[in-house]
Enzyme design. Sequence first.
Site, PDB file in Angstrom:
ATOM      1  N   LYS A 168      -2.790   8.252-118.287  1.00 51.69           N
ATOM      2  CA  LYS A 168      -2.019   7.077-118.723  1.00 51.69           C
ATOM      3  C   LYS A 168      -2.952   5.873-118.858  1.00 51.69           C
ATOM      4  O   LYS A 168      -3.358   5.264-117.871  1.00 51.69           O
ATOM      5  CB  LYS A 168      -0.921   6.726-117.716  1.00 51.69           C
ATOM      6  N   GLU A 218      -9.654   3.496-106.934  1.00 47.83           N
ATOM      7  CA  GLU A 218     -10.746   2.566-107.237  1.00 47.83           C
ATOM      8  C   GLU A 218     -10.090   1.207-107.437  1.00 47.83           C
ATOM      9  O   GLU A 218      -9.399   0.986-108.428  1.00 47.83           O
ATOM     10  CB  GLU A 218     -11.463   2.983-108.525  1.00 47.83           C
ATOM     11  N   CYS A 226     -14.696  -5.057-111.996  1.00 49.96           N
ATOM     12  CA  CYS A 226     -14.314  -4.829-110.599  1.00 49.96           C
ATOM     13  C   CYS A 226     -15.497  -5.081-109.679  1.00 49.96           C
ATOM     14  O   CYS A 226     -15.325  -5.539-108.559  1.00 49.96           O
ATOM     15  CB  CYS A 226     -13.777  -3.421-110.426  1.00 49.96           C
ATOM     16  N   GLU A 232     -10.307 -11.820-105.203  1.00 45.00           N
ATOM     17  CA  GLU A 232     -10.802 -11.386-106.509  1.00 45.00           C
ATOM     18  C   GLU A 232     -10.176 -12.263-107.590  1.00 45.00           C
ATOM     19  O   GLU A 232      -8.953 -12.381-107.666  1.00 45.00           O
ATOM     20  CB  GLU A 232     -10.429  -9.918-106.741  1.00 45.00           C
TER      21      GLU A 232
HETATM   22  P1  NAD Z   1      -3.082  -2.887-112.528  1.00 44.48           P
HETATM   23  O1  NAD Z   1      -3.072  -2.378-111.152  1.00 44.48           O
HETATM   24  O2  NAD Z   1      -2.131  -3.939-112.914  1.00 44.48           O
HETATM   25  O3  NAD Z   1      -2.846  -1.687-113.564  1.00 44.48           O
HETATM   26  C1  NAD Z   1      -3.636  -0.526-113.560  1.00 44.48           C
HETATM   27  C2  NAD Z   1      -2.849   0.616-114.169  1.00 44.48           C
HETATM   28  O4  NAD Z   1      -1.745   0.932-113.318  1.00 44.48           O
HETATM   29  C3  NAD Z   1      -2.254   0.324-115.537  1.00 44.48           C
HETATM   30  O5  NAD Z   1      -2.384   1.463-116.341  1.00 44.48           O
HETATM   31  C4  NAD Z   1      -0.788   0.049-115.216  1.00 44.48           C
HETATM   32  O6  NAD Z   1       0.087   0.305-116.271  1.00 44.48           O
HETATM   33  C5  NAD Z   1      -0.550   1.017-114.088  1.00 44.48           C
HETATM   34  N1  NAD Z   1       0.598   0.708-113.210  1.00 44.48           N
HETATM   35  C6  NAD Z   1       1.253  -0.474-113.052  1.00 44.48           C
HETATM   36  N2  NAD Z   1       2.229  -0.349-112.129  1.00 44.48           N
HETATM   37  C7  NAD Z   1       2.190   0.938-111.682  1.00 44.48           C
HETATM   38  C8  NAD Z   1       2.920   1.670-110.702  1.00 44.48           C
HETATM   39  N3  NAD Z   1       3.911   1.117-109.990  1.00 44.48           N
HETATM   40  N4  NAD Z   1       2.579   2.957-110.479  1.00 44.48           N
HETATM   41  C9  NAD Z   1       1.572   3.527-111.154  1.00 44.48           C
HETATM   42  N5  NAD Z   1       0.849   2.899-112.106  1.00 44.48           N
HETATM   43  C10 NAD Z   1       1.141   1.603-112.368  1.00 44.48           C
HETATM   44  O7  NAD Z   1      -4.610  -3.339-112.785  1.00 44.48           O
HETATM   45  P2  NAD Z   1      -5.235  -4.018-114.085  1.00 44.48           P
HETATM   46  O8  NAD Z   1      -4.780  -5.431-114.135  1.00 44.48           O
HETATM   47  O9  NAD Z   1      -5.017  -3.138-115.264  1.00 44.48           O
HETATM   48  O10 NAD Z   1      -6.807  -3.951-113.736  1.00 44.48           O
HETATM   49  C11 NAD Z   1      -7.450  -4.916-112.969  1.00 44.48           C
HETATM   50  C12 NAD Z   1      -7.726  -4.407-111.571  1.00 44.48           C
HETATM   51  O11 NAD Z   1      -8.410  -3.166-111.607  1.00 44.48           O
HETATM   52  C13 NAD Z   1      -8.646  -5.321-110.778  1.00 44.48           C
HETATM   53  O12 NAD Z   1      -8.154  -5.512-109.477  1.00 44.48           O
HETATM   54  C14 NAD Z   1      -9.970  -4.558-110.738  1.00 44.48           C
HETATM   55  O13 NAD Z   1     -10.791  -4.880-109.667  1.00 44.48           O
HETATM   56  C15 NAD Z   1      -9.508  -3.159-110.710  1.00 44.48           C
HETATM   57  N6  NAD Z   1     -10.573  -2.258-111.193  1.00 44.48           N
HETATM   58  C16 NAD Z   1     -11.264  -1.508-110.278  1.00 44.48           C
HETATM   59  C17 NAD Z   1     -12.302  -0.678-110.692  1.00 44.48           C
HETATM   60  C18 NAD Z   1     -13.094   0.136-109.690  1.00 44.48           C
HETATM   61  O14 NAD Z   1     -13.861   1.005-110.098  1.00 44.48           O
HETATM   62  N7  NAD Z   1     -12.960  -0.085-108.400  1.00 44.48           N
HETATM   63  C19 NAD Z   1     -12.620  -0.593-112.051  1.00 44.48           C
HETATM   64  C20 NAD Z   1     -11.897  -1.364-112.955  1.00 44.48           C
HETATM   65  C21 NAD Z   1     -10.865  -2.194-112.511  1.00 44.48           C
END
Ligand code: NAD
Length: 481
Positions: free
Chosen positions: A177, A252, A286, A385
């Site tokens: 997804k 992650e 991230c 963050e």
């Molecule tokens: P997010 O958590 O809002 O969304 C991530 C994904 O989860 C999206 O595909 C979203 O549709 C989905 N999602 C939303 N609600 C959900 C639920 N209840 N159950 C399952 N899936 C759900 O994050 P974002 O805004 O897309 O990304 C930014 C964040 O990602 C930052 O905190 C960043 O640090 C983190 N990030 C971490 C890494 C790493 O390797 N550690 C890499 C990239 C981004």
Amino acid sequence: MQRLDHHYIDGRWVASRGTRWLPVFNPFREQVIAEVTAGDPADVDDAVAAARRALPAWQALGGAERGQYLDAFADALTRRREALIRLSCTNNGKVLAEAGIDLDDAIACYRYYAGQAQALDARQGQSVALEMQGVEARCYFDPAGVVGLITPWNFPLVTSAWKLAPALAAGCTAVLKPSEVTPLPEQALAEIATEIGLPAGVLNLLHGDGEGIGAPLTAHRDVDKVSFTGSNRVGEAVMRAASEGSRGVSLELGGKSPIVVLDDADPEQAADWIMAGIYFNAGQICSATSRLIVDTGLADAVYAALASRIDALRLGDPLDEASDMGPLTSERQREAVKAYLAIAEQEGLSAVRDGGDRRLPEQGYFLAPTLYRDVPATSRLWQEEIFGPVLCGHSVTTEAEAIELANASDFGLAATVISGDPDHAKRVGRQLRAGSIWYNSEQLVLPQTGWGGFKRSGIGRELGPWGLSAYLEVKHIVGPL
Ligand code: NAD
């Protein structure tokens, strides 16, 4: 306008059952360029069932043949490289050079796991020497099963490669997804699956948001494991959902990584690496090294070197070769970062560079690259963050103080140490609590080295052999010799 109203299930494009629609933006033009379905739990049921049906044959294929498909993914991405770079620029707001780096990282990841898949065959059935006890014990690696892969919007093709490539190498079948904010780049993966003749059901791609697809996928009892990259808030919800049925998770999550400039560093050289660690991808990384910990004696020189580099950054059209930094990926993200800038003002933080120092392009979700110095460790900007082009600095007088401050964080994803003496940098690096520590460099991310966080930055590791292990179950067959 493009309408992403189909999922890729069981090797075919199938109309979504979702009734809600979400706009997909070009963050530079501030224009809706596509509409994507929010998805529906019934779509998840279909995709998971297809992945379950495909699992036995995919597992039985063996690592060498699965590796050939992963090589074919790498070849197909290479053929589409230019088009995908432009798509990342358009949907993410990434500048051309950065989108190129992403593509190359993704391709390298598929190549690496093609090799790992082949190597897996030789690891199967190795015996543990227990002759003394009159026992034979052979070790096998089975796939974890059907896996749900959920990715964020900041590095779409990269984060999906880090999950999909090892999952398929291990013999798992997948339901992927992508983020609803940037669904366009990863759509190519399903097109490639058809193009390379990947068996139906091995990769299923569902478009949608957390409500329509993400939550039902993580709650689905026939999903053996979920690998999630994204925010801590959602990561914790994923973990709670996976606790029903005692299913596995890899997470992650976020970061607030330090960059430590030791007293023997060259301030000009340090400034280059500091810039790369925070303003790449407009700070939406991230592993962004967003906490600058600098020796007091070097602080003025480092801030001066940073100020001149920030002034030289060209903000503009992501598709223009001359641009160094694009807009943020969404208006929502820009607003989230602006909220921190308002807190900085309330807290009276001292800005070396902020929004008042430059005129932004008239169009696009731009934010000025911002730098605060002497930020107290109690500030919310120091602790949380921000996920934007905001760097906070703090001066220290001893190395011990630098290490203590670097480790004083809820997160532990990454860190950088800069020193005139590489051995000195490495010694300090050993004392930091984070998954990736760079010394005297920008953020080098290689498929061979692990990726993941200590503390609240996550659970488990991606990349390297650890990334493959995340999708394998270890099995021993034991009996008398
Ligand atoms: P997010 O958590 O809002 O969304 C991530 C994904 O989860 C999206 O595909 C979203 O549709 C989905 N999602 C939303 N609600 C959900 C639920 N209840 N159950 C399952 N899936 C759900 O994050 P974002 O805004 O897309 O990304 C930014 C964040 O990602 C930052 O905190 C960043 O640090 C983190 N990030 C971490 C890494 C790493 O390797 N550690 C890499 C990239 C981004």
